[in-house]
Scaffold this motif. Structure first.
Motif, PDB file in Angstrom:
ATOM      1  N   VAL A  30       0.865  -1.177   0.000  1.00 10.13           N
ATOM      2  CA  VAL A  30       0.000   0.000   0.000  1.00 10.13           C
ATOM      3  C   VAL A  30       0.898   1.222   0.000  1.00 10.13           C
ATOM      4  N   LEU A  31       0.844   1.982  -1.076  1.00  7.17           N
ATOM      5  CA  LEU A  31       1.479   3.289  -1.125  1.00  7.17           C
ATOM      6  C   LEU A  31       0.452   4.271  -0.586  1.00  7.17           C
ATOM      7  N   ALA A  32       0.843   5.109   0.351  1.00  5.96           N
ATOM      8  CA  ALA A  32      -0.125   6.032   0.957  1.00  5.96           C
ATOM      9  C   ALA A  32       0.404   7.453   0.939  1.00  5.96           C
ATOM     10  N   ASP A  33      -0.463   8.365   0.583  1.00  3.12           N
ATOM     11  CA  ASP A  33      -0.190   9.788   0.689  1.00  3.12           C
ATOM     12  C   ASP A  33      -0.223  10.149   2.176  1.00  3.12           C
ATOM     13  N   LEU A  34       0.390  11.244   2.527  1.00  8.05           N
ATOM     14  CA  LEU A  34       0.441  11.651   3.932  1.00  8.05           C
ATOM     15  C   LEU A  34      -0.665  12.641   4.285  1.00  8.05           C
ATOM     16  N   ASP A  35      -0.545  13.853   3.784  1.00 12.07           N
ATOM     17  CA  ASP A  35      -1.441  14.930   4.212  1.00 12.07           C
ATOM     18  C   ASP A  35      -2.858  14.757   3.695  1.00 12.07           C
ATOM     19  N   ASN A  36      -3.791  14.805   4.632  1.00 15.81           N
ATOM     20  CA  ASN A  36      -5.226  14.681   4.385  1.00 15.81           C
ATOM     21  C   ASN A  36      -5.638  13.268   3.966  1.00 15.81           C
ATOM     22  N   THR A  37      -4.683  12.324   4.043  1.00 14.74           N
ATOM     23  CA  THR A  37      -4.975  10.919   3.773  1.00 14.74           C
ATOM     24  C   THR A  37      -4.745  10.105   5.040  1.00 14.74           C
ATOM     25  N   LEU A  38      -3.498  10.075   5.514  1.00 10.08           N
ATOM     26  CA  LEU A  38      -3.205   9.375   6.769  1.00 10.08           C
ATOM     27  C   LEU A  38      -3.524  10.251   7.973  1.00 10.08           C
ATOM     28  N   VAL A  39      -3.135  11.514   7.901  1.00  2.49           N
ATOM     29  CA  VAL A  39      -3.430  12.481   8.963  1.00  2.49           C
ATOM     30  C   VAL A  39      -3.741  13.833   8.328  1.00  2.49           C
ATOM     31  N   ALA A  40      -4.308  14.726   9.124  1.00  2.00           N
ATOM     32  CA  ALA A  40      -4.589  16.083   8.647  1.00  2.00           C
ATOM     33  C   ALA A  40      -3.269  16.824   8.427  1.00  2.00           C
ATOM     34  N   TYR A  41      -3.313  17.855   7.587  1.00  3.04           N
ATOM     35  CA  TYR A  41      -2.139  18.691   7.352  1.00  3.04           C
ATOM     36  C   TYR A  41      -1.555  19.143   8.691  1.00  3.04           C
ATOM     37  N   GLY A  42      -0.242  19.042   8.802  1.00  2.00           N
ATOM     38  CA  GLY A  42       0.452  19.551   9.979  1.00  2.00           C
ATOM     39  C   GLY A  42       0.529  18.604  11.161  1.00  2.00           C
ATOM     40  N   VAL A  43      -0.224  17.523  11.159  1.00  2.00           N
ATOM     41  CA  VAL A  43      -0.161  16.568  12.266  1.00  2.00           C
ATOM     42  C   VAL A  43       1.141  15.778  12.123  1.00  2.00           C
ATOM     43  N   PRO A  44       2.016  15.825  13.147  1.00  2.00           N
ATOM     44  CA  PRO A  44       3.358  15.264  12.986  1.00  2.00           C
ATOM     45  C   PRO A  44       3.483  13.748  13.128  1.00  2.00           C
ATOM     46  N   ALA A  46       1.402   9.667  13.636  1.00  2.00           N
ATOM     47  CA  ALA A  46       0.214   8.855  13.363  1.00  2.00           C
ATOM     48  C   ALA A  46      -0.714   8.811  14.571  1.00  2.00           C
ATOM     49  N   THR A  47      -1.999   8.773  14.284  1.00  2.00           N
ATOM     50  CA  THR A  47      -3.004   8.606  15.328  1.00  2.00           C
ATOM     51  C   THR A  47      -3.049   7.135  15.735  1.00  2.00           C
ATOM     52  N   PRO A  48      -3.646   6.814  16.872  1.00  2.00           N
ATOM     53  CA  PRO A  48      -3.791   5.403  17.265  1.00  2.00           C
ATOM     54  C   PRO A  48      -4.530   4.572  16.213  1.00  2.00           C
ATOM     55  N   GLU A  49      -5.480   5.174  15.508  1.00  2.00           N
ATOM     56  CA  GLU A  49      -6.225   4.457  14.464  1.00  2.00           C
ATOM     57  C   GLU A  49      -5.317   4.082  13.297  1.00  2.00           C
ATOM     58  N   SER A  77       9.774  12.235   6.480  1.00  2.00           N
ATOM     59  CA  SER A  77      10.733  11.352   7.150  1.00  2.00           C
ATOM     60  C   SER A  77      10.383  11.183   8.620  1.00  2.00           C
ATOM     61  N   HIS A  78      10.029  12.250   9.299  1.00  2.00           N
ATOM     62  CA  HIS A  78       9.667  12.148  10.722  1.00  2.00           C
ATOM     63  C   HIS A  78       8.424  11.278  10.905  1.00  2.00           C
ATOM     64  N   PHE A  79       7.406  11.532  10.093  1.00  2.00           N
ATOM     65  CA  PHE A  79       6.165  10.756  10.214  1.00  2.00           C
ATOM     66  C   PHE A  79       6.444   9.272   9.973  1.00  2.00           C
ATOM     67  N   ALA A  80       7.166   8.963   8.911  1.00  2.00           N
ATOM     68  CA  ALA A  80       7.456   7.567   8.571  1.00  2.00           C
ATOM     69  C   ALA A  80       8.291   6.894   9.655  1.00  2.00           C
ATOM     70  N   GLN A  81       9.277   7.593  10.175  1.00  2.00           N
ATOM     71  CA  GLN A  81      10.134   7.008  11.214  1.00  2.00           C
ATOM     72  C   GLN A  81       9.340   6.699  12.474  1.00  2.00           C
ATOM     73  N   THR A  82       8.457   7.602  12.870  1.00  2.12           N
ATOM     74  CA  THR A  82       7.680   7.345  14.094  1.00  2.12           C
ATOM     75  C   THR A  82       6.689   6.205  13.888  1.00  2.12           C
ATOM     76  N   LEU A  83       6.250   5.996  12.654  1.00  2.00           N
ATOM     77  CA  LEU A  83       5.328   4.896  12.353  1.00  2.00           C
ATOM     78  C   LEU A  83       6.078   3.604  12.006  1.00  2.00           C
ATOM     79  N   GLY A  84       7.368   3.729  11.732  1.00  6.73           N
ATOM     80  CA  GLY A  84       8.178   2.556  11.409  1.00  6.73           C
ATOM     81  C   GLY A  84       7.952   2.011  10.019  1.00  6.73           C
ATOM     82  N   ILE A  85       7.779   2.926   9.054  1.00  5.54           N
ATOM     83  CA  ILE A  85       7.562   2.512   7.665  1.00  5.54           C
ATOM     84  C   ILE A  85       8.542   3.236   6.755  1.00  5.54           C
ATOM     85  N   PRO A  86       8.822   2.671   5.580  1.00  3.97           N
ATOM     86  CA  PRO A  86       9.672   3.369   4.609  1.00  3.97           C
ATOM     87  C   PRO A  86       8.908   4.533   3.975  1.00  3.97           C
TER      88      PRO A  86
END
Length: 168
Positions: A30-44, A46-49, A77-86
């Motif tokens: 699954v390739l996923a976009d970040l902003d407004n897809t996984l989290v809202a703009y500016g959210v550093p 991942a949410t628990p969901e 990079s920060h978002f991916a690292q905290t979630l543990g994904i490439p």
């Protein structure tokens, strides 16, 4: 590859895309976009969901990969690292090259890959150009940017057509 702006379904959120159903369709990435897809703009982070959804993907044998056009050097990079994904920033969507690089890195083919994003003219178009199945999600939040309202309004016909051809 024919140019298409029509996604394979429109889903209320990424967490409503069932990992087991993806695996049953032969999806491994699954390739996923970040902003407004996984989290809202500016959210550093991942949410628990999102963390739970990523775990469910892994349990189904599916890898999650962050494919972003973000111009902020550390955002993806920060978002991916905290979630543990490439991740891959500056992907150049809708050009297919970014999709190809991500799939090559992950050892997957287009027919084993879906792209989940909130925008027709970047995420869906790019996925279709790369031979990847595009899954569209409703944007998390439009507030704060009038240009987003106009862009999403212009995407309405394609969103309606996408709702009529779900992948799952």
């Amino acid at each position: 590859m024919p140019v298409s702006l029509i996604p394979r379904g429109v889903y209320p959120a990424v967490t409503k895309i069932e990992p087991k159903a993806l695996a049953e369709r032969g999806i491994r990435l699954v390739l996923a976009d970040l902003d407004n897809t996984l989290v809202a703009y500016g959210v550093p982070e991942a949410t628990p969901e999102i963390v739970a959804w990523k775990t469910a993907l892994e349990e189904a044998g599916i890898k999650l990969f962050l494919l972003s056009n973000s111009r902020k050097p550390t955002r993806a990079s920060h978002f991916a690292q905290t979630l543990g994904i490439p991740f891959q920033g500056h992907s150049g969507k809708p050009k297919p090259d970014g999709y190809y690089r991500a799939m090559k890195r992950m050892g997957c083919k287009p027919e084993e890959t879906v792209m989940v994003g909130d925008q027709i003219f970047t995420d869906t178009l790019g996925a279709n150009l790369a031979g990847v199945t595009p899954l569209l999600v409703e944007p998390i939040r439009l507030a704060g940017n009038p240009g987003r309202y106009l862009r999403y309004w212009g995407e309405t016909p394609f969103r309606l057509l996408g709702k009529r051809r779900p992948f799952l």
